[in-house]
Design a protein around this motif. Structure first.
Motif, PDB file in Angstrom:
ATOM      1  N   ASP A  50      53.043  -3.742  74.868  1.00 43.21           N
ATOM      2  CA  ASP A  50      53.561  -2.790  75.858  1.00 43.21           C
ATOM      3  C   ASP A  50      54.994  -2.471  75.471  1.00 43.21           C
ATOM      4  O   ASP A  50      55.902  -3.278  75.667  1.00 43.21           O
ATOM      5  CB  ASP A  50      53.490  -3.407  77.259  1.00 43.21           C
ATOM      6  N   HIS A  51      55.205  -1.280  74.905  1.00 38.97           N
ATOM      7  CA  HIS A  51      56.542  -0.878  74.463  1.00 38.97           C
ATOM      8  C   HIS A  51      57.450  -0.479  75.629  1.00 38.97           C
ATOM      9  O   HIS A  51      58.635  -0.224  75.422  1.00 38.97           O
ATOM     10  CB  HIS A  51      56.445   0.300  73.496  1.00 38.97           C
ATOM     11  N   ARG A  52      56.875  -0.386  76.830  1.00 38.83           N
ATOM     12  CA  ARG A  52      57.620   0.044  78.023  1.00 38.83           C
ATOM     13  C   ARG A  52      58.161   1.462  77.864  1.00 38.83           C
ATOM     14  O   ARG A  52      59.215   1.809  78.394  1.00 38.83           O
ATOM     15  CB  ARG A  52      58.776  -0.929  78.331  1.00 38.83           C
ATOM     16  N   ARG A 106      55.978   4.158  78.509  1.00 41.97           N
ATOM     17  CA  ARG A 106      55.250   4.972  79.485  1.00 41.97           C
ATOM     18  C   ARG A 106      54.989   4.145  80.723  1.00 41.97           C
ATOM     19  O   ARG A 106      54.690   2.948  80.631  1.00 41.97           O
ATOM     20  CB  ARG A 106      53.908   5.441  78.905  1.00 41.97           C
ATOM     21  N   PRO A 107      55.057   4.749  81.908  1.00 41.06           N
ATOM     22  CA  PRO A 107      54.807   3.971  83.135  1.00 41.06           C
ATOM     23  C   PRO A 107      53.392   3.408  83.211  1.00 41.06           C
ATOM     24  O   PRO A 107      53.159   2.390  83.865  1.00 41.06           O
ATOM     25  CB  PRO A 107      55.071   4.991  84.253  1.00 41.06           C
ATOM     26  N   ALA A 140      51.702   2.114  80.743  1.00 39.58           N
ATOM     27  CA  ALA A 140      51.433   1.126  79.700  1.00 39.58           C
ATOM     28  C   ALA A 140      51.185  -0.271  80.258  1.00 39.58           C
ATOM     29  O   ALA A 140      50.329  -1.007  79.756  1.00 39.58           O
ATOM     30  CB  ALA A 140      52.583   1.098  78.698  1.00 39.58           C
ATOM     31  N   ALA A 141      51.921  -0.654  81.286  1.00 43.60           N
ATOM     32  CA  ALA A 141      51.747  -2.002  81.856  1.00 43.60           C
ATOM     33  C   ALA A 141      50.349  -2.155  82.441  1.00 43.60           C
ATOM     34  O   ALA A 141      49.693  -3.196  82.253  1.00 43.60           O
ATOM     35  CB  ALA A 141      52.816  -2.259  82.917  1.00 43.60           C
ATOM     36  N   THR A 198      55.884  -7.720  74.713  1.00 43.15           N
ATOM     37  CA  THR A 198      56.859  -6.683  75.046  1.00 43.15           C
ATOM     38  C   THR A 198      58.110  -6.873  74.201  1.00 43.15           C
ATOM     39  O   THR A 198      58.521  -8.004  73.929  1.00 43.15           O
ATOM     40  CB  THR A 198      57.248  -6.729  76.531  1.00 43.15           C
ATOM     41  N   LEU A 212      65.177  -1.963  74.244  1.00 47.04           N
ATOM     42  CA  LEU A 212      64.641  -0.614  74.293  1.00 47.04           C
ATOM     43  C   LEU A 212      64.677   0.018  72.912  1.00 47.04           C
ATOM     44  O   LEU A 212      65.583  -0.229  72.119  1.00 47.04           O
ATOM     45  CB  LEU A 212      65.444   0.240  75.282  1.00 47.04           C
TER      46      LEU A 212
END
Length: 339
Positions: free
Chosen positions: A82-84, A86-87, A89-90, A111, A115
């Motif tokens: 999860d690259h964080r 996109r909302p 993705a989690a 993760t 960033l």
């Protein structure tokens, strides 16, 4: 019929597997599992004792998960990055975790600790492989499988052809890159979608796969409009032939480098390249520069090679190439004048 869920060897409805019943028009579960096993061993070069799986939740990676569970029961683990970015993705990572939990497959959500900046697509790819490698090392997994397939290979070859790539680029996606294996290169996208459908799974949809800002997405849509003109599995045969030719040329280059490359007395190298065809000269020049820690790439390397072949000096990063006495002298460039 569905791909086995849990325990291995039992279908979702609890009956025994009927492996000869079709998943798609010309694909049965038995054939799919055998093709996966063959692709995995070919990529690794030997039987694989345990395998890590990169699973995003899309149809390709879910099919990878299902096939690996049947082929290697109790010897796989999965991870989702999860690259964080996109909302959604989690939730997608949690979705994969739930599928793995229902099948008793160990799973981790990975993760990044910072960033991503700059070229986000490139940075995300680099981060993804770093996280997966660290996870696999910690779990004692010698290999990580990704879900690249025959359609990916076709897109890659055509994209690189459009960019004017040489033999190395036209070798396409390798079956193996270090610990990363691609066992699905003999599968077409539609077959992987059918495997998920047969298992009753609805994959997640990454919106970036429809974003025309990316070259691959534009190529994918172009191919969709001309599907009858291209055969993904034929592209894989081409990639295999290119990879064999690439390996053969590299073998020749390394054998000849022992004779053609020699150190000078001032921290440079002498390259005796005259007897060789241009492509071997290019590879010898790249090898010489790699030994000096200053490897040029692509057009810069070709431009330097053309100048040397024409008897002209050339710039090679922090080095100069100078034709001299039947050889090419690669030496450190003089310090630039301070202004």
């Amino acid at each position: 019929m569905s791909i086995p869920m849990s325990p291995p060897g039992v279908w979702r409805n609890g009956s025994s597997p009927a492996g000869r019943r079709p998943i798609a028009s010309d694909l049965t579960a038995e054939d799919a599992i055998a093709r996966f096993g063959s692709g995995l061993e070919r990529a690794a070069g030997a039987p694989v004792p345990r395998l890590g799986l990169a699973v995003s939740g899309g149809p390709d990676s879910l099919a990878l998960l299902l096939l690996a569970q049947q082929a290697m029961p109790g010897r796989i683990a999965a991870a989702t990055v999860d690259h964080r970015l996109r909302p959604e993705a989690a939730a997608e990572a949690t979705f994969v975790a739930g599928i793995c939990a229902s099948r008793s497959i160990p799973h981790r959500i990975l993760t990044p600790d910072q960033l991503l900046t700059g070229n986000v697509q490139s940075a995300a790819r680099e981060m993804r492989y770093r996280l997966l490698k660290d996870w696999a090392d910690a779990q004692g997994l010698p290999f990580i499988a990704t879900a690249h397939h025959a359609d990916d290979q076709l897109e890659t070859l055509l994209m690189r052809l459009a960019r004017g790539s040489g033999l190395s680029g036209l070798a396409g996606i390798r079956r193996r890159n270090g610990p990363v294996l691609r066992p699905l290169l003999a599968f077409e996208k539609m077959e992987l979608v059918a495997i998920c459908r047969a298992a009753g799974l609805t994959p997640v949809n990454d919106p970036s796969n429809s974003d025309h800002a990316f070259d691959r997405v534009r190529m994918r849509h172009l191919l969709a409009d001309h599907a009858a003109a291209f055969a993904p599995r034929a592209a894989q045969r081409t990639a295999d032939a290119m990879q064999q030719a690439e390996a053969a040329l590299q073998w020749v280059m390394h054998r000849e480098a022992a004779l053609a490359i020699a150190p000078d007395d001032a921290g440079g190298l002498l390259l005796h390249a005259a007897p060789y065809p241009r492509e071997i000269q290019r590879r010898l020049l790249a090898e010489a520069m790699a030994r000096l820690g200053d490897p040029p790439r692509g057009d810069r390397l070709n431009s330097a090679l053309d100048r040397l072949r024409g008897g002209q000096r050339c710039s090679l990063g922090d080095h100069l190439g100078v034709p001299t006495d039947g050889a090419w002298h690669i030496k450190p460039a003089p310090p630039r004048a301070q202004r």
